[in-house]
Design an enzyme around this catalytic site. Structure first.
Site, PDB file in Angstrom:
ATOM      1  CG  HIS A  67      -1.708   2.785   3.754  1.00 49.09           C
ATOM      2  ND1 HIS A  67      -0.880   2.191   4.823  1.00 49.09           N
ATOM      3  CD2 HIS A  67      -1.408   1.935   2.720  1.00 49.09           C
ATOM      4  CE1 HIS A  67      -0.218   1.316   4.628  1.00 49.09           C
ATOM      5  NE2 HIS A  67      -0.474   1.084   3.189  1.00 49.09           N
ATOM      6  NE  ARG A  71      -1.290  -1.744  -6.821  1.00 46.88           N
ATOM      7  CZ  ARG A  71      -0.658  -2.483  -5.664  1.00 46.88           C
ATOM      8  NH1 ARG A  71       0.338  -2.067  -5.473  1.00 46.88           N
ATOM      9  NH2 ARG A  71      -1.672  -3.256  -5.236  1.00 46.88           N
ATOM     10  CG  ASP A 312      -3.025  -1.528   2.786  1.00 47.12           C
ATOM     11  OD1 ASP A 312      -2.390  -0.878   1.917  1.00 47.12           O
ATOM     12  OD2 ASP A 312      -2.741  -2.584   3.291  1.00 47.12           O
TER      13      ASP A 312
END
Length: 432
Positions: A67, A71, A312
């Site tokens: 995860h 970008r 994350d």
């Protein structure tokens, strides 16, 4: 003319504490690598081999982060495939699964192929694209899972945005199942969390910030479990932050529901108190919770409720973070701090070394159905060498990610990846 392929130099990793959860192995031994594959160790060292003495260090399957946010395409000023995978390699990761909330959203083959091509040209880690559940992540119609799968996607999610329509989520599970794609859920009830910026409770009241209640996560986790039970399809709950959600997942597993779950180092290390006086580097979604939630997350890592530790990893620039707290973007970086923070669990006796490696390598490989996570002969040579005693200060200047948004800045950390090998190639080396 016949082209004779030159055999690559053998890499020998010697005297390491070899930990392989797939074989329940924890022994001191050697590992040999040839042509990108782990091979049986010979009786004597090959001539002109590349030799590393790993006395006192751990030799584990390459870490896999299921995860991350890279970008690219669209927000390269925050992170690129090149910079993100370089940070991953420095953190000990040989593979990452990247979320689809790029610009444009990864909801089609062309974006997936773009990411894979960037990884092929500039990547220091394997990159597994995750496609969007819905077209444009708008929540109104499903993306094309067949073309995403064919292009190389390993899962689907609208991460950052919950799928509000329950019927759409049901169809997503059924459609993804027919293509053997994992559905990853961002579990958030927007009606409860809207305009919130941190955990709802005493701290949010004191700071005058609108809070996000525990129920915002728990309600949606319950729905995903119910839909997984209805459809019989495998479903993965992302970035779990609360005791309530952990309890629901544990109950579902006990019933045999095909659900897996991840949590992150910030949820088992920090609490809402880290927000302090409006520290935007402690702002993420779901938010940091209470000490009782933190302890429940740690317990879930211990008892099998959680299947993976993910980061994350969400890089932002000062443009998104140096704002009023309620206007600042959610998310923190995590690739370069995940390993030492997870090793702290081992030192604290919460989990043992074998369990940590399972959570950070073998289990993510199994869930995503990707290579890696094992050190047996014939396995792909994705390997991480860890110095569990190496101490360092995590400073802004040392960060390889383009994002510097971390609540762990200037922390004294212990334990570090000192050698990362992907497919037999060294991608990070601090042993020299």
């Amino acid at each position: 003319m016949t082209v004779i392929k030159q055999k690559t130099k053998t890499t020998v990793l010697q005297n390491g504490r070899t930990i392989d959860p797939t074989r329940n192995m924890d022994v001191i031994g050697d590992l040999w690598i040839e042509d990108g594959v782990i091979v049986p160790a010979g009786e004597k060292l090959p001539e002109d081999c590349q030799l590393f003495d790993l006395d006192g260090k751990w030799l584990v399957p390459g870490l896999i982060d299921m995860h991350v946010h890279l970008r690219e395409p669209g927000e390269e000023y925050k992170e690129t495939v090149e910079s993100g995978t370089r940070a991953a390699a420095a953190g000990g990761f040989t593979a990452v699964a990247c979320m689809p909330n790029t610009r444009p959203v990864n909801d089609c083959a062309s974006v997936t192929e773009f990411i894979l091509e960037a990884a092929k040209r500039k990547g220091s880690a394997r990159v597994y694209p995750v496609g969007a559940i819905s077209a444009g992540s708008q929540g109104s119609g499903l993306a094309g899972y067949g073309e995403l799968k064919a292009a190389g996607a390993v899962a689907v999610t609208d991460d950052g945005l919950p799928v509000i329509d329950s019927q759409l989520m049901r169809r997503a599970m059924e459609y993804a199942g027919s293509h053997d794609l994992l559905v990853m859920s961002h579990s958030e009830e927007i009606a409860l969390s809207r305009n919130g910026s941190m955990n709802e409770g005493v701290v949010s009241t004191r700071l005058g910030l609108r809070g996000i209640p525990v129920a915002a996560e728990a309600i949606m986790v319950y729905r995903e479990i119910a839909l997984a039970e209805l459809t019989g399809q495998r479903t993965h709950i992302a970035h779990v932050s609360t005791a309530a959600a952990a309890d629901l997942i544990a109950q579902a597993k006990a019933r045999g529901v095909r659900v897996t779950a991840e949590t992150t180092p910030h949820y088992f290390t920090l609490t809402e108190e880290a927000v302090g006086d409006y520290n935007t580097n402690a702002k993420m979604n779901p938010p940091l919770r209470t000490e009782s939630d933190r302890q429940a997350i740690r317990k879930g890592l211990q008892d099998g409720t959680f299947d993976a530790i993910a980061t994350d990893h969400a890089p932002h620039s000062v443009l998104e973070k140096e704002l009023e707290f309620d206007r600042a973007a959610n998310g923190i970086i995590g690739l370069e701090t995940s390993l030492p923070l997870s090793l702290a669990l081992v030192r604290d006796g919460v989990i043992d070394a074998m369990r940590m490696v399972e959570l950070m390598s073998s289990s993510p490989a199994r869930i995503l159905k990707v290579p890696g996570g094992a050190l047996a002969a014939g396995s792909v040579a994705d390997v991480t060498v860890i110095d569990p005693e190496k101490e360092f200060v995590f400073t802004k200047e040392s960060i390889l990610s383009r994002g510097k948004n971390s609540p762990f800045l200037d922390w004294e950390l212990k334990g570090k990846a000192v050698l990362t090998i992907m497919g037999g190639q060294i991608t990070h080396n601090e042993l020299q």
